[in-house]
Every structure is written in C-alpha cells, then in structure tokens.
Enzyme design. Structure first.
Site, PDB file in Angstrom:
ATOM      1  N   MET A  11       8.333  24.616   0.885  1.00 41.89           N
ATOM      2  CA  MET A  11       7.785  23.598  -0.013  1.00 41.89           C
ATOM      3  C   MET A  11       8.894  22.730  -0.611  1.00 41.89           C
ATOM      4  O   MET A  11       8.786  21.509  -0.661  1.00 41.89           O
ATOM      5  CB  MET A  11       6.982  24.276  -1.130  1.00 41.89           C
ATOM      6  CG  MET A  11       6.240  23.294  -2.021  1.00 41.89           C
ATOM      7  SD  MET A  11       5.394  24.127  -3.373  1.00 41.89           S
ATOM      8  CE  MET A  11       4.014  24.870  -2.516  1.00 41.89           C
ATOM      9  N   ARG A  44     -14.623  -0.513  10.924  1.00 44.07           N
ATOM     10  CA  ARG A  44     -14.167   0.127   9.696  1.00 44.07           C
ATOM     11  C   ARG A  44     -14.810  -0.702   8.593  1.00 44.07           C
ATOM     12  O   ARG A  44     -16.023  -0.875   8.612  1.00 44.07           O
ATOM     13  CB  ARG A  44     -12.628   0.069   9.679  1.00 44.07           C
ATOM     14  CG  ARG A  44     -11.978   1.168   8.936  1.00 44.07           C
ATOM     15  CD  ARG A  44     -10.478   1.207   9.175  1.00 44.07           C
ATOM     16  NE  ARG A  44      -9.772   0.023   8.667  1.00 44.07           N
ATOM     17  CZ  ARG A  44      -8.449  -0.053   8.539  1.00 44.07           C
ATOM     18  NH1 ARG A  44      -7.698   0.972   8.879  1.00 44.07           N
ATOM     19  NH2 ARG A  44      -7.866  -1.131   8.070  1.00 44.07           N
ATOM     20  N   TYR A  89      10.761  31.918   5.972  1.00 44.66           N
ATOM     21  CA  TYR A  89       9.382  32.418   6.070  1.00 44.66           C
ATOM     22  C   TYR A  89       8.981  32.650   7.523  1.00 44.66           C
ATOM     23  O   TYR A  89       9.287  31.833   8.393  1.00 44.66           O
ATOM     24  CB  TYR A  89       8.418  31.385   5.508  1.00 44.66           C
ATOM     25  CG  TYR A  89       8.419  31.268   4.000  1.00 44.66           C
ATOM     26  CD1 TYR A  89       8.310  32.394   3.181  1.00 44.66           C
ATOM     27  CD2 TYR A  89       8.490  30.013   3.404  1.00 44.66           C
ATOM     28  CE1 TYR A  89       8.286  32.254   1.801  1.00 44.66           C
ATOM     29  CE2 TYR A  89       8.464  29.882   2.025  1.00 44.66           C
ATOM     30  CZ  TYR A  89       8.361  31.002   1.236  1.00 44.66           C
ATOM     31  OH  TYR A  89       8.330  30.861  -0.122  1.00 44.66           O
ATOM     32  N   LYS A  98       0.848  -1.208   0.000  1.00 46.08           N
ATOM     33  CA  LYS A  98       0.000   0.000   0.000  1.00 46.08           C
ATOM     34  C   LYS A  98       0.875   1.248   0.000  1.00 46.08           C
ATOM     35  O   LYS A  98       2.026   1.200   0.423  1.00 46.08           O
ATOM     36  CB  LYS A  98      -0.836   0.046   1.293  1.00 46.08           C
ATOM     37  CG  LYS A  98      -1.863  -1.029   1.419  1.00 46.08           C
ATOM     38  CD  LYS A  98      -2.681  -0.851   2.700  1.00 46.08           C
ATOM     39  CE  LYS A  98      -1.859  -0.997   3.962  1.00 46.08           C
ATOM     40  NZ  LYS A  98      -2.694  -1.294   5.150  1.00 46.08           N
TER      41      LYS A  98
END
Ligand SMILES: *Cc1c(COP(=O)(O)O)cnc(C)c1O
Length: 385
Positions: free
Chosen positions: A324, A137, A276, A38
């Site tokens: 970023m 779930r 920042y 996954k």
C-alpha cells in the site's frame, strides 16, 4: 521549492508545458483551445496547472468533468471560460450560474431546468449540446433534436445552443480511421439538422488530442485536447499515424516526473523471501532499497515483480509485491547507494528514462490511467527545466 525534505514528490516541468502549449497553438491555428483538467489535471494537480495556465492567453477555456472540479478552478482563480463535460445533478444546476459555467447538455430535463433557472435570473447561459454520433455514451440522438429544439425555443434565455460537440469512439486505438470518419459524417449531418431546426450552434467542437493531431477537418471552431497538453501521445497508433503523415517527432514533451527517496538500505541473505505473499526469493546475497511509495500513491500493484525504478541512472528492479505504501527494489549491482538517495519512478535519470507509457504497458492499462491515478496527496513541485 526545495525537495530535500520530501520523501515523494511530483515535478512539473514549466518548459515542457510551454513547449506543448506552443505545439497545440500551432495545430489549432486561430481556433479557440479548451484544455482538459479532468481527473486532477490528468494527475498533474489542479492547483499547479491552474497557476501555470493563468498567464497563457492562448488557452481560452478549460474543460472539467464535474461541478466540483469547476468550482475548484474558480476558487483557484481561473477567471476565463469553463466547460463542464460531465453530468450535473438537476438539483445542482443553479451552480452553473453561480460559477459562470458552460454546461454540456444531453438530456431534455437538464436543458429545461436550465431554461427555467435562466428565466428566473434573467441571465442567458451558454450551453453546449452533445451529439450522439456513435460513441453511445453521453449525447443526444438525431431523432431527439426536434424536441430539444422546442425546449431551446421555449426559453427566452436559452434560444439556441452556443456549442455543439461530440466525442470520437475509435480515433486513438487504431490506425484505421473509418469509424471516426463515419462519426464525423453523422456529426455534420446532425449540425445541418440543428440549423434547419433553427438551433444552429455558434461553435462546433469534436477534437480530442488524437483528432487534433491527426485530422484537420475535426478542428472546427474550438479544439478540446487533454493528454497532449501534458506531453503524452494518446496512443502508439496515434503517434505512428502522425509520423506516417510526416509529422515531427518532438512536438510533445512529458511535463511530469515522479520521484521518491530510499528510506532504508539492507542486505538480505540468499534464499530470503521478500514481501507479502513471499512472491520473490533471493538466489544470492541481495541489497534491497525500501521506497516509501505504493499502490495508494498510484504505483499500481500490478507492477509487482515487473517494473524497475532508476537510481544513480541505473535500473533497479522491483522485488515482490508493491504494498500500500512501500515498495522494495534490488540495488545489489548499483554501487554506493545511500539512505535518502533520490529515486525516479517516472521520468529521466542520466541516460535512463521510465515513461508513463512503459508503466501502463506493464500494468496492462493506458498512460491516461497511470497519470490520472497518481495520488492528489503527493506534493507537486514546479521546475524550470
Ligand atoms: C477527456 C476528453 C477530451 C480530451 O481527451 P484527450 O484524449 O485527453 O485529448 C476531449 N473531449 C471530451 C468530451 C473528453 O471527455
């Protein structure tokens, strides 16, 4: 592959993976092993993991979440078995046959549709019925087993489920395993009920990594580890429980390291603001190294002003906010730092090490999330070490 020209890359250790597979095989004994791929193979990269697992005959199955992931596995050449753990849209169920997949089912609608498609194609399909034992779930409630049984019986090409599975809610975050025991009891009762209804499963499976590591009676005929394959413990509590039971320290070795390179070195004066939000201000002349990675690469923004990286085997603290695509670190006290010097974000450098678990602690999350969110765009490189 050479890493000289790369500014950020993820290394996968073949020997660590080999070690972990041997450990899993020892724990599993004669049972089948289904390893989880996954989330881009827990951030390790689906393509390199498939290439590494293809020659490992002890791995009979892979598990994935989605149809898209399953199709990628087939396109990458995985020709052994694939279990799809997550939901598949009703309109897409045909792909189960096209790609030869084993879906986990938990709704009557999906089961009925699979039965009709199987009849149309005159081919049987291996389904795994997911039992609801208390995680609340995905899963079929005990009271719905009878209607599910009649759907199985109605369809000649279904007849009964191949597997019956469940997933533990509270097995890794605790050293108190009462709830897991309660779920296991309910699971055993539901499997008995399935047998009574004429839909007894051929194989039973309940064991994620923590269950496989800690509880023999969860192993049944197939085990479904994920994080342990990659050399990580599901949690501190699992590790403690395992060690308290007399288990060995070194059964899992982390497969993944993440490295980058310094793309600028600069000296800034005292009282200079960095980054920042001006959240860091120097108190003396400071040498900064700029790194070309940031939160979009999976270096979580909550690591701002908190974590450190390794350069020349020493710790260089992160200054100001993680951007970023860029991060600034303090190398004032590390002598001889050069442009394009390698930097370790996760992994070892000489006697120092930074683990996914440490980053998770600082970022207020778990190792799973740190790994799963590593950008798929970063180059993966296999190493023999
Ligand atoms: C992800 C997953 C696993 C593997 O869990 P780990 O804790 O990584 O071993 C097993 N079973 C199911 C249903 C899962 O979703």
């Amino acid at each position: 592959m050479q890493t000289r020209h790369l500014l950020s890359w993820i290394e996968l250790s073949k020997s660590a993976l080999d070690h972990n597979i041997k450990s899993l095989a020892r724990l599993a004994g004669k049972r089948a092993i289904a390893v989880s791929l996954k989330a881009n193979a827990y951030g390790h990269g689906l393509a390199p993991m498939i290439s590494l697992l293809r020659d490992r005959r002890e791995i009979e199955y892979v598990t994935v979440h989605s149809l898209e992931e399953a199709a990628c596995c087939r396109e990458l050449g995985w020709d052994r078995r694939i279990m799809v753990l997550g939901p598949i849209a009703l309109s897409e169920l045909e792909a189960v046959f096209d790609w030869d997949l084993e879906p986990v089912v938990f709704t009557r609608e999906a089961l009925d549709k699979l039965g009709r498609l199987a009849a149309k194609r005159k081919t049987s399909v291996r389904t795994h019925l997911k039992l609801e034992t208390g995680t609340n779930r995905q899963g079929v409630l005990e009271k719905d087993l009878a209607p599910i049984a009649s759907i199985y019986k109605k369809h000649k090409y279904l007849k009964k489920p191949y597997g019956a599975g469940m997933h533990f809610a509270n097995i890794e975050d605790t050293t108190n395993h009462e709830y897991a025991q309660h779920q296991l009891d309910r699971y055993n009762r539901m499997v008995a009920r399935m047998k009574a209804l004429g839909i007894g499963p051929t194989i039973r499976h309940t064991a994620c990594s923590a269950a496989l590591l800690l509880f023999d009676k969860t192993r049944f005929e197939l085990v479904r580890p994920g994080i342990a394959l990659y050399g990580h413990w599901p949690s501190k509590e699992t590790y403690l429980s395992y060690r308290l039971a007399g288990g060995h320290n070194d059964i899992l070795k982390p497969v993944l390291s993440w490295r980058t390179r310094i793309t600028q070195v600069k000296d800034v004066p005292a009282d200079a603001f960095i980054g920042y939000g001006c959240t860091y201000r120097t108190t003396s002349r400071t040498r900064l190294a700029i790194l070309p990675i940031g939160y979009s690469d999976g270096y979580d923004r909550s690591l701002s002003n908190l974590s450190y990286v390794l350069i020349k085997g020493k710790r260089a603290p992160v200054r100001s906010r993680v951007c970023m695509n860029l991060t600034m670190v303090d190398v004032t006290d590390i002598s001889g730092v050069k442009l394009e010097e390698p930097v370790t974000l996760i992994g070892t450098d000489k006697k120092e090490m930074i683990t996914a678990e440490q980053l998770a602690g600082w970022a207020g999350t778990i190792n799973y999330e740190i790994l799963a969110r590593l950008s798929p765009n970063t180059v993966r490189v296999l190493t023999d070490k």
